[in-house]
Motif scaffolding. Sequence first.
Motif, short mmCIF file in Angstrom:
data_model
loop_
_atom_site.label_atom_id
_atom_site.label_comp_id
_atom_site.label_asym_id
_atom_site.label_seq_id
_atom_site.Cartn_x
_atom_site.Cartn_y
_atom_site.Cartn_z
N LEU A 297 0.82 -1.20 0.00
CA LEU A 297 0.00 0.00 0.00
C LEU A 297 0.86 1.26 0.00
O LEU A 297 0.57 2.22 -0.73
N LEU A 298 1.93 1.26 0.79
CA LEU A 298 2.83 2.41 0.82
C LEU A 298 3.50 2.62 -0.54
O LEU A 298 3.66 3.75 -1.00
N SER A 299 3.90 1.52 -1.17
CA SER A 299 4.51 1.63 -2.51
C SER A 299 3.51 2.21 -3.51
O SER A 299 3.86 3.04 -4.35
N LYS A 300 2.25 1.77 -3.41
CA LYS A 300 1.22 2.29 -4.31
C LYS A 300 1.00 3.77 -4.09
O LYS A 300 0.85 4.55 -5.05
N LEU A 301 0.96 4.20 -2.83
CA LEU A 301 0.79 5.62 -2.52
C LEU A 301 1.96 6.44 -3.03
O LEU A 301 1.77 7.57 -3.53
N ALA B 276 1.76 9.43 -5.71
CA ALA B 276 2.25 10.77 -5.41
C ALA B 276 3.19 11.27 -6.50
O ALA B 276 3.17 12.45 -6.88
N VAL B 277 4.02 10.36 -7.01
CA VAL B 277 4.93 10.74 -8.10
C VAL B 277 4.14 11.12 -9.36
O VAL B 277 4.47 12.09 -10.06
N VAL B 278 3.06 10.36 -9.65
CA VAL B 278 2.23 10.67 -10.81
C VAL B 278 1.59 12.06 -10.65
O VAL B 278 1.56 12.87 -11.61
N LEU B 279 1.05 12.37 -9.49
CA LEU B 279 0.45 13.67 -9.24
C LEU B 279 1.46 14.79 -9.39
O LEU B 279 1.17 15.86 -9.93
N ARG B 280 2.69 14.56 -8.90
CA ARG B 280 3.72 15.58 -9.03
C ARG B 280 4.09 15.81 -10.49
O ARG B 280 4.24 16.96 -10.94
N ASP B 281 4.22 14.71 -11.25
CA ASP B 281 4.59 14.84 -12.67
C ASP B 281 3.50 15.54 -13.48
O ASP B 281 3.79 16.21 -14.48
N GLU B 282 2.23 15.40 -13.07
CA GLU B 282 1.14 16.04 -13.80
C GLU B 282 0.91 17.48 -13.36
O GLU B 282 0.00 18.15 -13.87
N GLY B 283 1.70 17.96 -12.41
CA GLY B 283 1.59 19.35 -11.99
C GLY B 283 0.41 19.63 -11.09
O GLY B 283 -0.02 20.79 -10.97
#
Length: 486
Positions: free
Chosen positions: A322-326, A330-337
């Motif tokens: 679950l932590l790895s998924k989160l 989070a990385v996806v959200l950061r990359d999408e701005g």
Amino acid sequence: MRFHGLQAKYRRLFAEHAAWKLLRADNAPYILAFIADLFSEESEIPYGRARVMLDAEIVRSRELGIWSTETSAATYLNQWIKNGWLREMDDSLTKTDASETAFRFCKGLDERNSGTTASHLRIVQEAVRDLAVAISPNVDERVALLESKKAEIQNEIDALQAGVVPELSGVEQKERIREIYQLASVLTGDFRRVEDEIRVLDKELRVKIIEGDASRGDILLSVMEKEALLSTTESGSAFEGFFQLLCDQNRSMEFREQLRSILNRPVAKQLSGSQQQFLNQLMRELSRESERVFRIRRRTEEGLRSYIESGAAAENQAVDRLLSKLERQAVVLRDEGVDLKTETGLSLPVGPIEIKSPESMRLRNPDDKLDTSGVEEKANSREPSSHVLDCLDAVQVREIAHKTFDSLKEHGPMSIAGLAAKNPLQSGLEELVAYLRVAKAVGATALEQKETVELMDKQGVMLKASIPTYLLTLDLFPEDIDELAL
């Protein structure tokens, strides 16, 4: 290149090795002095007693002006445990391999003796000869080496029979007995390393369980493989060799009697009182050390088994996934701005939070009244009942200790099942418990497997009991059995 590789190695040891950290600690003299004094007579000390003793030493040192510290004894002990200089298990403290290494280094500085060169050379020559015989693939060469050794022994026998009795000089006697003490004093270090390797094994297996998706069968197979690997390490093989010596009644008794013979001769005066006491109690101390190793191994296996069976490993794996998924989300959200402070309408089904702080928690009050409605008053009797008299007909534990000693003297090392086979139990579980109390009192070595004991109770009913296997040997008993704390 060799210089750079070595300096990197020593820099790593300087920063990571617990023994080096201990030696370069600001208050290292006080730590070493306290640990040496704490374990001068016992190899295992209750944590509470150690804390009280350290508190007293801190107060005394502060009054003398030699150690001005405001830190409490409990803080110091917990810090030393965390640094790997002490080990705590079952509310008892023992030394670690790191502290043993530091003590050997300091002892080597203080007990340097250039006169041991001849003794060292003799030991090396004998070891080289024995190894040459053991590894030589040439049968004729091995026979020639053994014949040479046989001829040397025969020459010594002929000289003695002819009345020529060579005697060691005072310097040689002093040199050899000190060499014996030096070799014996490092034996406990092997057990410390075995304990450390068992703990490393436990840690590695738990990490492997959490990181992988292995089945229970794969995990148990890994445990067995690690256990087999542990017995092949230097410290593990040293422990296995010692245990074989312990189980060999003839060799252990011969070793003990030879030590006693040496200590009863004038040459023993070349050692200090503490050194003589160490050699005199060497076999008993090694038996205690081996028992602690078995206890740690048993506790590690039980902890791993309960860890696997309880499902805690699966829960840790689920949390890790679950932590790895989160983290990936989070990385996806950061990359999408996406602004991470953006408010959302997400509602998590976690339920209401009823407790806001520990101060708001209310403990239940115990019942104010005790229900005594079912209690009946009975008058005291001056004459004991038949039930009380039956209870007084109890097994005498000290008689069991004497009976055990006589059986071991006649038949050699045995377990409780072996003793029960020689002396059938007639008083039921109470007599079996008495044998267990004797085994605990003398510090018998607990083996990993269990054994079955057949016994008969006072009513003539045959029973079978499964108990831990304790190996009892004659040398575990004191000279006066009445001194045992039963």
